[in-house]
Design an enzyme around this catalytic site. Structure first.
Site, PDB file in Angstrom:
ATOM      1  N   ARG A  98       0.853  -1.205   0.000  1.00  0.00           N
ATOM      2  CA  ARG A  98       0.000   0.000   0.000  1.00  0.00           C
ATOM      3  C   ARG A  98       0.886   1.251   0.000  1.00  0.00           C
ATOM      4  O   ARG A  98       0.624   2.213  -0.723  1.00  0.00           O
ATOM      5  CB  ARG A  98      -0.916   0.008   1.237  1.00  0.00           C
ATOM      6  CG  ARG A  98      -2.138  -0.877   1.105  1.00  0.00           C
ATOM      7  CD  ARG A  98      -3.120  -0.652   2.241  1.00  0.00           C
ATOM      8  NE  ARG A  98      -2.726  -1.304   3.484  1.00  0.00           N
ATOM      9  CZ  ARG A  98      -2.986  -2.569   3.789  1.00  0.00           C
ATOM     10  NH1 ARG A  98      -3.658  -3.334   2.943  1.00  0.00           N
ATOM     11  NH2 ARG A  98      -2.611  -3.084   4.946  1.00  0.00           N
ATOM     12  N   PHE A 108     -10.745  -5.061  -7.097  1.00  0.00           N
ATOM     13  CA  PHE A 108     -10.846  -5.975  -5.948  1.00  0.00           C
ATOM     14  C   PHE A 108     -10.461  -5.202  -4.678  1.00  0.00           C
ATOM     15  O   PHE A 108      -9.581  -5.607  -3.928  1.00  0.00           O
ATOM     16  CB  PHE A 108      -9.945  -7.206  -6.131  1.00  0.00           C
ATOM     17  CG  PHE A 108     -10.137  -7.928  -7.449  1.00  0.00           C
ATOM     18  CD1 PHE A 108     -11.179  -8.828  -7.610  1.00  0.00           C
ATOM     19  CD2 PHE A 108      -9.290  -7.687  -8.528  1.00  0.00           C
ATOM     20  CE1 PHE A 108     -11.355  -9.499  -8.823  1.00  0.00           C
ATOM     21  CE2 PHE A 108      -9.464  -8.343  -9.736  1.00  0.00           C
ATOM     22  CZ  PHE A 108     -10.494  -9.257  -9.888  1.00  0.00           C
ATOM     23  N   ASP A 150     -15.414  -3.484  -6.203  1.00  0.00           N
ATOM     24  CA  ASP A 150     -15.500  -4.779  -5.536  1.00  0.00           C
ATOM     25  C   ASP A 150     -16.898  -5.347  -5.742  1.00  0.00           C
ATOM     26  O   ASP A 150     -17.857  -4.606  -5.966  1.00  0.00           O
ATOM     27  CB  ASP A 150     -15.208  -4.646  -4.038  1.00  0.00           C
ATOM     28  CG  ASP A 150     -14.770  -5.980  -3.426  1.00  0.00           C
ATOM     29  OD1 ASP A 150     -13.545  -6.196  -3.285  1.00  0.00           O
ATOM     30  OD2 ASP A 150     -15.645  -6.809  -3.108  1.00  0.00           O
ATOM     31  N   ASP A 161      -5.662  -6.720  -7.308  1.00  0.00           N
ATOM     32  CA  ASP A 161      -5.359  -7.586  -6.150  1.00  0.00           C
ATOM     33  C   ASP A 161      -6.502  -8.577  -5.958  1.00  0.00           C
ATOM     34  O   ASP A 161      -7.276  -8.480  -5.007  1.00  0.00           O
ATOM     35  CB  ASP A 161      -5.157  -6.718  -4.904  1.00  0.00           C
ATOM     36  CG  ASP A 161      -4.797  -7.549  -3.685  1.00  0.00           C
ATOM     37  OD1 ASP A 161      -4.222  -8.637  -3.862  1.00  0.00           O
ATOM     38  OD2 ASP A 161      -5.087  -7.105  -2.553  1.00  0.00           O
ATOM     39  N   CYS A 170      -2.187 -13.854  -4.634  1.00  0.00           N
ATOM     40  CA  CYS A 170      -2.019 -14.251  -3.232  1.00  0.00           C
ATOM     41  C   CYS A 170      -2.197 -15.754  -3.073  1.00  0.00           C
ATOM     42  O   CYS A 170      -2.361 -16.260  -1.967  1.00  0.00           O
ATOM     43  CB  CYS A 170      -3.001 -13.506  -2.341  1.00  0.00           C
ATOM     44  SG  CYS A 170      -4.708 -13.881  -2.708  1.00  0.00           S
TER      45      CYS A 170
HETATM   46  N1  SAH Z   1      -7.150  -5.479  -2.302  1.00  0.00           N
HETATM   47  C1  SAH Z   1      -7.784  -5.794  -1.044  1.00  0.00           C
HETATM   48  C2  SAH Z   1      -7.957  -7.280  -0.845  1.00  0.00           C
HETATM   49  C3  SAH Z   1      -8.689  -7.984  -1.947  1.00  0.00           C
HETATM   50  S1  SAH Z   1      -9.501  -9.429  -1.444  1.00  0.00           S
HETATM   51  C4  SAH Z   1      -7.026  -5.168   0.105  1.00  0.00           C
HETATM   52  O1  SAH Z   1      -5.891  -4.739  -0.099  1.00  0.00           O
HETATM   53  O2  SAH Z   1      -7.573  -5.099   1.203  1.00  0.00           O
HETATM   54  C5  SAH Z   1     -10.410  -9.825  -2.851  1.00  0.00           C
HETATM   55  C6  SAH Z   1     -11.674  -9.019  -3.042  1.00  0.00           C
HETATM   56  O3  SAH Z   1     -12.169  -9.321  -4.333  1.00  0.00           O
HETATM   57  C7  SAH Z   1     -12.832  -9.313  -2.092  1.00  0.00           C
HETATM   58  O4  SAH Z   1     -13.209  -8.132  -1.446  1.00  0.00           O
HETATM   59  C8  SAH Z   1     -13.969  -9.844  -2.987  1.00  0.00           C
HETATM   60  O5  SAH Z   1     -15.230  -9.336  -2.587  1.00  0.00           O
HETATM   61  C9  SAH Z   1     -13.588  -9.290  -4.315  1.00  0.00           C
HETATM   62  N2  SAH Z   1     -14.015 -10.023  -5.513  1.00  0.00           N
HETATM   63  C10 SAH Z   1     -13.907 -11.340  -5.760  1.00  0.00           C
HETATM   64  N3  SAH Z   1     -14.280 -11.625  -7.030  1.00  0.00           N
HETATM   65  C11 SAH Z   1     -14.611 -10.447  -7.598  1.00  0.00           C
HETATM   66  C12 SAH Z   1     -15.049 -10.060  -8.902  1.00  0.00           C
HETATM   67  N4  SAH Z   1     -15.187 -10.966  -9.873  1.00  0.00           N
HETATM   68  N5  SAH Z   1     -15.279  -8.755  -9.136  1.00  0.00           N
HETATM   69  C13 SAH Z   1     -15.134  -7.836  -8.149  1.00  0.00           C
HETATM   70  N6  SAH Z   1     -14.702  -8.141  -6.919  1.00  0.00           N
HETATM   71  C14 SAH Z   1     -14.442  -9.426  -6.642  1.00  0.00           C
END
Ligand code: SAH
Length: 397
Positions: free
Chosen positions: A212, A228, A250, A301, A341
């Site tokens: 970050r 995401f 998201d 992510d 991840c």
């Molecule tokens: N980048 C975030 C962590 C991501 S976790 C951080 O730094 O805190 C992954 C996220 O992707 C979750 O919140 C989940 O709701 C979302 N997600 C999963 N599949 C998705 C999709 N197809 N489109 C949008 N969001 C998605």
């Protein structure tokens, strides 16, 4: 008398190399009776003592080593000592990184297989994922109370992998009450809300802290797409870096709602520059492409696309697709921060997928940085499985 696991010939090698796992096929016989999670002695085929381990009769990983020292006793003092060691590493880190949220114990990589402990301000959140960890719950909680008498302790052992150990998901308060509302942590001048009870993992992606901070450096003045976004950690970092506009995307309305609340806790940031979109990233990226939208910086992510080796092929396609689309949306010279991840995705394969994505996107690119999980998520040198988060910062030409 504790029971003894006698290994097959040659199977002592990985234990002598300090790898903490003993697989079922490596075991010749079990002498004596051991309950699930109980401490057992591990001996080589020639009878030599190798270590003390937690017995896990339901799992392919049949035992996890606690200690290689024959004199060791796996009791409260043992856990206190491991916790002190883990704490010492984090103290060093906390001096440099201003944060009240960090991983205190990273399971195998801190010598405590199956045990994750994250700290969010006054809360310690415990995640017990192995039979041995489960067996010692009370002892571990007593050790934590001894070292952190003022902390509240909440358990988030509700991950699916517990099934592999023959354990049911559990969550709830262990010491003190459950938090009445999301808990705010401070990280490099930002306030971030953590949903300890229902958030992902133990509530937050602490492993992305360093990234970050790095992301903020690539979001100076431009238009940023944070895909995401979950609760918006990267989005807030982008605003702090000086982004003119940040679109957080998201699929979860709950995550976006928490992201909005976090932003409101940071009055130094210009909230009018942030948008929160509930959408499917795969579809949204295509929609943006059709509309000819462009961004200066894109963060990708995604969640773990592969939970098992069987899912790896599909995961590769998913990573390639979003990386290709993101590159197509970047202005020439724009920056892509892209992550995986999934512990099953090797770093070199991930890099190759991103290279293929660049070819398909018809773009050239340069890797500026190789990213990893933050320092409070160390990788024990003899347990390479501990490395799971990898990322690249790319300049896309
Ligand atoms: N980048 C975030 C962590 C991501 S976790 C951080 O730094 O805190 C992954 C996220 O992707 C979750 O919140 C989940 O709701 C979302 N997600 C999963 N599949 C998705 C999709 N197809 N489109 C949008 N969001 C998605």
């Amino acid at each position: 008398m504790p029971a003894t696991l006698h290994l097959q010939p040659e199977r002592e090698k990985s234990v002598l190399r300090r790898h903490p796992w003993i697989f079922s096929k490596g075991i010749a016989r079990v002498e004596g009776k051991a309950a699930i999670g109980e401490t057992v002695a591990v001996r080589a085929a020639d009878g030599r003592f190798l270590g003390w381990a937690a017995y896990s009769p339901e799992s392919q990983i049949r035992a996890r080593i606690w200690s290689l020292d024959e004199q060791a006793v796996i009791d409260q003092a043992f856990f206190e000592q491991k916790l002190r060691q883990a704490d010492a590493l984090r103290q060093h880190l906390l001096l440099r990184q201003q944060t009240t949220g960090y991983r205190l114990v990273a399971a195998e990589s801190d010598g405590l297989p199956g045990i994750t402990i994250d700290r969010y301000g006054p809360y310690l959140v415990l995640q017990l994922l192995s039979a041995g960890a489960e067996y010692h719950r009370q002892t571990l909680v007593a050790a934590l109370q001894m070292l952190y008498p003022d902390c509240l302790i909440y358990e988030r052992s509700d991950a699916d992998v517990r099934h592999k150990e023959g354990l049911k998901p559990v969550k709830g308060p262990l010491v003190g009450a459950a938090p009445a509302a999301p808990v705010a942590i401070d990280e490099l001048g930002l306030k971030l809300l953590v949903d300890i009870e229902n958030g992902h993992k133990t509530g937050f992606y602490l492993d992305q802290r360093d990234n970050r901070a790095i992301a903020a450096d690539y979001c100076t003045g431009g238009r940023v797409l944070n895909c995401f976004s979950y609760t918006g950690g990267f989005g807030l970092a982008a605003l702090r870096g000086g982004a003119s506009e940040v679109v957080n995307v998201d699929a979860s309305e709950g995550a976006l709602e928490l992201a909005r609340h976090s932003l409101a806790l940071n009055p130094q940031l210009d909230a009018s520059r942030a948008q929160f979109l509930k959408a499917d990233v795969f579809k949204l990226l295509r929609w943006y492409r059709e509309r000819g939208e462009q961004f200066d910086t894109i963060i990708l992510d995604p969640p773990k696309f592969a939970d098992s080796k069987a899912q790896l092929m599909g995961a590769c396609r998913g990573y390639k697709d979003i990386n290709m689309l993101a590159m197509q949306l970047l202005k020439p010279g724009g920056t892509l921060l892209t992550f995986s991840c999934s512990g099953l995705m090797p770093s070199d394969l991930f890099q190759k997928i991103v290279a293929d994505a660049a070819l398909d996107a018809g773009r050239d690119a340069q890797i500026l940085r190789f990213l990893r999980q933050s320092e409070d998520h160390p990788v024990a040198i003899h347990y390479p499985e501990g490395l799971y988060l990898k990322g690249l910062v790319l300049r896309v030409l």
